[in-house]
Structures are given as structure tokens and as C-alpha cells.
Design an enzyme around this catalytic site. Structure first.
Site, PDB file in Angstrom:
ATOM      1  N   HIS A  37      18.818 -14.440  46.761  1.00 51.75           N
ATOM      2  CA  HIS A  37      20.137 -14.810  47.278  1.00 51.75           C
ATOM      3  C   HIS A  37      20.867 -15.723  46.288  1.00 51.75           C
ATOM      4  O   HIS A  37      20.273 -16.632  45.736  1.00 51.75           O
ATOM      5  CB  HIS A  37      20.003 -15.589  48.596  1.00 51.75           C
ATOM      6  CG  HIS A  37      19.736 -14.749  49.782  1.00 51.75           C
ATOM      7  ND1 HIS A  37      18.501 -14.210  50.042  1.00 51.75           N
ATOM      8  CD2 HIS A  37      20.552 -14.380  50.792  1.00 51.75           C
ATOM      9  CE1 HIS A  37      18.570 -13.528  51.168  1.00 51.75           C
ATOM     10  NE2 HIS A  37      19.798 -13.606  51.648  1.00 51.75           N
ATOM     11  N   ASN A  68      12.279 -17.442  42.338  1.00 51.47           N
ATOM     12  CA  ASN A  68      12.992 -17.411  43.613  1.00 51.47           C
ATOM     13  C   ASN A  68      12.318 -18.281  44.665  1.00 51.47           C
ATOM     14  O   ASN A  68      12.985 -19.017  45.394  1.00 51.47           O
ATOM     15  CB  ASN A  68      13.085 -15.964  44.103  1.00 51.47           C
ATOM     16  CG  ASN A  68      13.861 -15.817  45.382  1.00 51.47           C
ATOM     17  OD1 ASN A  68      14.855 -16.485  45.610  1.00 51.47           O
ATOM     18  ND2 ASN A  68      13.406 -14.930  46.244  1.00 51.47           N
TER      19      ASN A  68
END
Length: 184
Positions: A37, A68
Site C-alpha cells: 500500500h 513492506n
């Protein structure tokens, strides 16, 4: 507005407003990359619509899992903490792209080497900026080691952040990288 009752659904899908082409589930399948994201889903829990839209592929970028789920997640958590401590905050996040990047999938989704996060904080009638530039790789390093001036990130990204600030404020805020003002 990052607090709320909405739970993560992992409903990854095409953004219906993107007409120029997009990633799809198959691009990531077996690639070894997370669908990372840019705007964290955890920041979008304030409404069902915002949570759902955070899973559009226009908000995703290929990230190494150790990046991440590691240093990038630490930074996202730190930014959320800062958001609770100030009046308001603008956060701009993105990849640094160039024409020689590797890609995944049939849609040739670029794999960025670096990601940035540029933050403008408003608190008690004052403004402060901080910027981060992180390689898309695992790291145990302290977040302060990734701090740069906003001017530096602008020079690398070719983006003029916060251009609507008056010039004297913009120049003062963006030329320095001061971690002391951010209560680590």
C-alpha cells in the site's frame, strides 16, 4: 481521520477510474512481491468506502515482503503516531521510478528501487516538514537514517511538494532535514 471501526478486507482490484491500464492479481501471483500500500489500509479505517478503495491497484506497488512488513510498516506506524499528536498532517507517498526498472507480470508493473514519504505537519500554529527515502529492501536500521530534506526528495522525484505554501515558508521548511522536531 485515521481511526475508525472498519476492518481490512484484502479486496485487491482494479481502480475503475484508471483508464490507462492497471495491475491485476495475476501480476503479483508468484512474483515474490507484496502488493504494498502507498496509503496504508490501517489509515483508512474511518469509513467502509475509504477502506475498500485503499485496495485499488492504483494504491499498490511491488514491495519486497521484508520491506513492506518491516521497515516500511515501522514508518507507517510512526506516521500514524505523529498524526494523533498534531492538529493536522499531509502525507505524500510514492515510488521513485525510472525507465530502467524491472517489472512483474503481463502488465509490466514497475518494481521501484526506492519509496519516499514526505510529511507536512501543522501543530499549534507552526509547520514542520520531514521526508524519508527508503530502498525497497529489508532493513533493521533506525528510521532516522532514512531522513532527507524535502528539497532532496523533490530533486529525485521531480515533484514540487507543498507548492501552495508561500515561498519563504516553503524554502525554510523544505531545505533542512531536522529529526529533533519530530519527537522520536
Amino acid at each position: 481521520m485515521i481511526n475508525g471501526p472498519c476492518e481490512r478486507k484484502n479486496d485487491f482490484r482494479k481502480d475503475p477510474l484508471v483508464l490507462s491500464g492497471t495491475a491485476i492479481n495475476q501480476d503479483y501471483r508468484g512474483s515474490g512481491y507484496d502488493r504494498g500500500h502507498l496509503m496504508p489500509a490501517a489509515d483508512m479505517a474511518w469509513s467502509a468506502q475509504s477502506m475498500s478503495e485503499s485496495f485499488f491497484y492504483s494504491n499498490m506497488s511491488p514491495q519486497f515482503p521484508s520491506f513492506n512488513r518491516g521497515v516500511w510498516k515501522r514508518l507507517e506506524n510512526r506516521v500514524r503516531k505523529w498524526a494523533f499528536e498534531c492538529d493536522s498532517m499531509y502525507v505524500v507517498t510514492g515510488p521513485l521510478l525510472n525507465s530502467e526498472l524491472n517489472f512483474i507480470g503481463e502488465n509490466h508493473v514497475s518494481i521501484p528501487e526506492y519509496y519516499f514519504k514526505v510529511i507536512l505537519r501543522f501543530n499549534n500554529n507552526s509547520k514542520e516538514c520531514i521526508a524519508f527515502l527508503m530502498p525497497n529492501q529489508s532493513s533493521k536500521r533506525d528510521l532516522t537514517e532514512f531522513v532527507f530534506s524535502v528539497d532532496y526528495i523533490e530533486s529525485k522525484s521531480k515533484i514540487d511538494f507543498f507548492r501552495y505554501l508561500n515561498d519563504s515558508n516553503e524554502n525554510r521548511l523544505q531545505k533542512k532535514a531536522n529529526t529533533k522536531l519530530w519527537l522520536w
